[in-house]
Design a protein around this motif. Structure first.
Motif, PDB file in Angstrom:
ATOM      1  N   ALA A 541      48.065  19.849  42.006  1.00 15.71           N
ATOM      2  CA  ALA A 541      47.794  21.287  41.969  1.00 15.71           C
ATOM      3  C   ALA A 541      48.973  22.061  41.394  1.00 15.71           C
ATOM      4  N   ARG A 542      50.185  21.612  41.661  1.00  9.66           N
ATOM      5  CA  ARG A 542      51.370  22.351  41.215  1.00  9.66           C
ATOM      6  C   ARG A 542      51.552  22.302  39.699  1.00  9.66           C
ATOM      7  N   ILE A 543      50.990  21.287  39.058  1.00 10.81           N
ATOM      8  CA  ILE A 543      51.063  21.219  37.597  1.00 10.81           C
ATOM      9  C   ILE A 543      50.417  22.448  36.962  1.00 10.81           C
ATOM     10  N   VAL A 544      49.441  23.011  37.648  1.00 11.27           N
ATOM     11  CA  VAL A 544      48.713  24.176  37.130  1.00 11.27           C
ATOM     12  C   VAL A 544      49.661  25.327  36.816  1.00 11.27           C
ATOM     13  N   ALA A 545      50.703  25.499  37.634  1.00 11.84           N
ATOM     14  CA  ALA A 545      51.620  26.616  37.438  1.00 11.84           C
ATOM     15  C   ALA A 545      52.315  26.526  36.077  1.00 11.84           C
ATOM     16  N   PHE A 546      52.625  25.316  35.622  1.00 10.81           N
ATOM     17  CA  PHE A 546      53.274  25.151  34.319  1.00 10.81           C
ATOM     18  C   PHE A 546      52.301  25.481  33.178  1.00 10.81           C
ATOM     19  N   ARG A 547      51.022  25.074  33.338  1.00 25.56           N
ATOM     20  CA  ARG A 547      50.038  25.420  32.311  1.00 25.56           C
ATOM     21  C   ARG A 547      49.818  26.931  32.256  1.00 25.56           C
ATOM     22  N   ALA A 548      49.876  27.605  33.403  1.00 28.13           N
ATOM     23  CA  ALA A 548      49.698  29.057  33.422  1.00 28.13           C
ATOM     24  C   ALA A 548      50.816  29.752  32.659  1.00 28.13           C
ATOM     25  N   ILE A 549      52.062  29.301  32.855  1.00 28.68           N
ATOM     26  CA  ILE A 549      53.196  29.918  32.165  1.00 28.68           C
ATOM     27  C   ILE A 549      53.137  29.614  30.676  1.00 28.68           C
ATOM     28  N   GLU A 550      52.796  28.387  30.320  1.00 30.41           N
ATOM     29  CA  GLU A 550      52.713  28.019  28.900  1.00 30.41           C
ATOM     30  C   GLU A 550      51.705  28.868  28.149  1.00 30.41           C
ATOM     31  N   GLY A 552      50.211  31.742  29.285  1.00 35.78           N
ATOM     32  CA  GLY A 552      50.189  33.161  29.610  1.00 35.78           C
ATOM     33  C   GLY A 552      48.916  33.591  30.286  1.00 35.78           C
ATOM     34  N   THR A 553      48.281  32.676  31.021  1.00 30.94           N
ATOM     35  CA  THR A 553      47.015  32.977  31.689  1.00 30.94           C
ATOM     36  C   THR A 553      47.162  32.809  33.200  1.00 30.94           C
ATOM     37  N   SER A 554      46.275  33.465  33.928  1.00 26.39           N
ATOM     38  CA  SER A 554      46.179  33.241  35.367  1.00 26.39           C
ATOM     39  C   SER A 554      45.129  32.169  35.618  1.00 26.39           C
ATOM     40  N   VAL A 555      45.394  31.304  36.587  1.00 25.31           N
ATOM     41  CA  VAL A 555      44.551  30.125  36.798  1.00 25.31           C
ATOM     42  C   VAL A 555      44.108  30.062  38.256  1.00 25.31           C
ATOM     43  N   PHE A 556      42.815  29.811  38.435  1.00 25.67           N
ATOM     44  CA  PHE A 556      42.295  29.497  39.764  1.00 25.67           C
ATOM     45  C   PHE A 556      41.906  28.026  39.769  1.00 25.67           C
TER      46      PHE A 556
END
Length: 639
Positions: A541-550, A552-556
């Protein structure tokens, strides 16, 4: 005669000059000489000193390798430690720098030993979490250990070849090779970027912001550079001059200041909560819910697809040859119960103010194709049911759905099924792993086609994505290929004409940043259904935070059998919750994996996310940092 007198005077002078030599020679001859030192004794002393030096050096190297292996174990598992990559880099750099001429540990031996120890550390921590059995486990762990050790060996032999011992060029060797090897490894590794060292920096938000420039590969470069400089500054290498060490220290301080300044300013000035423009930022409420029978149905279907590889039990296809048998009908009844449960949850959460009600990956299942005779579980029936629920409750409905063709034989995998799955009659059944977003209002077919969704399966479907990266072994053999181009829909969540660019990727797609990077220039919201198992929790689940920053999107990220997490485009966690947490059921966990006698009553996870993202440098340059490191590394090795 004058000549004679000069000759007479010169003779005593010569005699006086020789007499001391003669006397010394005579005394030397007559005196007792000291016993000569036997050559054997000198050789023995020299060998003893060399042996002691080698022993001490070897001991230091062993200690550094052991410390690195312990740190490798700290980078794996559900909750990696952020300082662990620095320890690995520091220890292995020192191990190579302590290699001296004539020592019994050569660079190749250190490379082999470090790879072996790192592989053992990975196996000790991750063996039970990998979806593999038998000899595949040590082979995979050994490969990971090899990849972790390779950058240090390449850095050492390159420094030796170029005669580099300090300075900027020496400092950059490890970052370049680490980034190049990590990237190449991720592109060929069956599990993508899972397990790479940059993910250990989760929670270090200023450093994580580097992903907005060069992706996780820039984080890898930064961590390696800091470690390389620390080794030089601490003067572990005696050949480093004081002047060179001070230059390295100045560069290290500058880089640290620049990175934390950039990360801090980005967090301060791009934050949507509390920022000056926060009053103008629209937010959307998303509610993540579950249905009770998903895990039991999924286990039965995996046995059907994969044979006895899961737990040695037979699947419904082996018990019943047709869809009317009791094994298949039990699955049908559980599926119908989940359909009704979801419709009820939609009504409840819509009344509570949710704009989107969402199920995780493969939460629902439909059946079609040859041999399927029950129309109640057909794809058409389920889509109509969910579209009606969205319309009745004026809410968007998102769900992971598995389109199953259970009796369609997979003919091209006979060797795989016989050798790996031990299934003599070949593999049965295809599945299409999808995420659908239903609108409460009909969506124009022209608009739907414009966002690269293909054929619109129902007038109310606003987004339809098929998983591009199925998990190897447990999903890949029977999963249909997915969308290489991620569809992006202009979704009107509030019905007032203001649309939000919305996309979806599914679970394991998040381990492939080269797949999700296409969202970096256009999307604002990513709906990310997922399905984990406890060994991956909460790492995946924590990998999602890196994809969000890369991007520039918010992710659920809504996850079955794992952690649900909502992050904004800066990596800030807006909501999180564990599927296996206890929720008022006494001492019993709310959801027990694969236990049909335990009803899943996991809590609803809801959050609010901003409807606008930000554009990132990474969205335009993509993996330029990684490819640049690969090119430079190859240049140094080959020329």
């Amino acid at each position: 005669m004058p000549a004679t007198r000069r000759s007479t005077r010169s003779t005593p002078a010569r005699s006086r000059s020789r007499s001391p030599a003669k006397k010394t020679k005579k005394e030397t001859v007559t005196s007792s000489p000291p016993p000569p030192t036997p050559p054997v004794e000198t050789t023995t002393t020299t060998n003893t000193n060399t042996t002691n030096t080698n022993t001490n050096t070897n001991t230091d190297i062993y200690l550094h390798l052991t410390l690195a292996a312990v740190a490798v174990g700290m980078t794996q598992g559900g909750t990696p430690v952020s300082v662990a990559p620095f320890i690995i880099n520091y220890s292995l750099l020192n191990a190579y720098q302590k290699i001296i001429p004539h020592t019994t540990l050569t660079p190749k031996k250190v490379y082999g030993l470090s790879s072996f120890l790192a592989g053992c550390a990975v196996a000790a921590v991750m063996a039970d979490s990998l979806p593999l059995k038998g000899p595949a486990v040590p082979l995979l762990c050994g490969y990971i250990g090899l990849m972790l050790s390779t950058p240090f060996y390449l850095s050492h032999i390159t420094a030796t070849k170029l005669e580099l011992k300090s300075g900027l060029a020496f400092e950059l060797l490890l970052p370049i090779f680490s980034t190049a090897v990590e990237y190449c490894h991720s592109r060929i590794f069956p599990y993508g970027s899972y397990g790479i060292l940059p993910y250990c920096q989760y929670g270090n938000l200023p450093v994580m912001q580097l992903a907005s420039i060069g992706g996780v590969w820039l984080i890898e470069f930064f961590v390696s550079y800091v470690s390389s400089c620390v080794v030089i500054v601490m003067k572990e290498n005696s050949t480093v001059s004081s002047t060179s060490s001070k230059g390295t220290l100045r560069r290290l301080v500058f880089v640290l200041a620049a990175v934390y300044a950039y990360g801090g300013m980005r967090l301060r000035f791009l934050s949507w909560e509390g920022a000056p423009n926060a009053v103008n930022t629209r937010v959307m409420k998303i509610a993540g819910v579950w249905v009770p029978n998903t895990m039991v149905i999924r286990e039965e279907l995996l046995r059907h697809h994969l044979g006895h590889i899961m737990d040695g039990k037979s699947g419904p296809g082996e018990a019943d040859s047709d869809f009317e048998g009791p094994a298949w009908q039990a699955i049908v009844e559980k599926s119908l119960a989940d359909y009704d449960s979801f419709v009820s949850r939609i009504s409840t959460e819509a009344a509570a103010g949710a704009n989107v009600v969402m199920l995780p990956e493969l939460a629902l299942t439909t059946f079609q194709g040859p041999g399927v005779t029950d129309e109640r579980v057909s794809t058409e029936a389920l889509l109509a049911k969910l579209a009606q629920a969205a319309t009745d409750n004026n809410v968007f409905v998102g769900t992971g759905i598995g389109y199953n063709e259970p009796f369609k034989r997979v003919d091209d995998l006979s060797k795989f099924t016989e050798t790996v799955l031990e299934k003599e009659n070949g593999m049965m059944g295809y599945e299409s792993n999808r995420f659908l977003l239903f609108s409460p209002r009909p969506v124009s077919k022209d608009v739907f086609d414009e966002v690269l969704n293909g054929a619109q399966s129902h007038p109310n479907v606003a987004l339809d994505y098929r998983k591009q990266n199925p998990v190897p072994i447990i999903e890949g053999p029977f999963a249909l290929p997915g969308n290489s181009t991620i569809p992006i829909a202009d979704v009107d969540f509030f019905g007032d004409g203001e649309t939000v660019k919305t996309a979806s990727v599914i679970c394991f797609d998040m381990e492939h940043p080269w797949h999700t990077q296409q969202l970096g220039k256009t999307s604002s919201i990513i709906l990310n259904p997922s399905y984990d198992w406890p060994g991956l929790n909460p790492y995946h689940a924590r990998i999602v935070a890196f994809r969000a920053i890369e991007t520039g999107t918010s992710v659920f990220h809504h996850c079955l059998a794992g952690t649900t997490i909502a992050v904004d485009y800066l990596g800030n966690v807006q909501a999180t919750g564990d599927y296996f947490s206890k929720n008022g059921n006494g001492g019993q966990a709310s959801c027990v994996p694969l236990d049909p006698d335990t009803i899943c009553n996991a809590p609803v996870h809801s959050t609010q996310l901003p409807l606008r993202g930000v554009r990132t440098v990474y969205g335009y340059v993509n993996d330029a940092v990684a490819w640049g490191s690969v090119v430079v590394a190859m240049r140094m090795l080959l020329f």
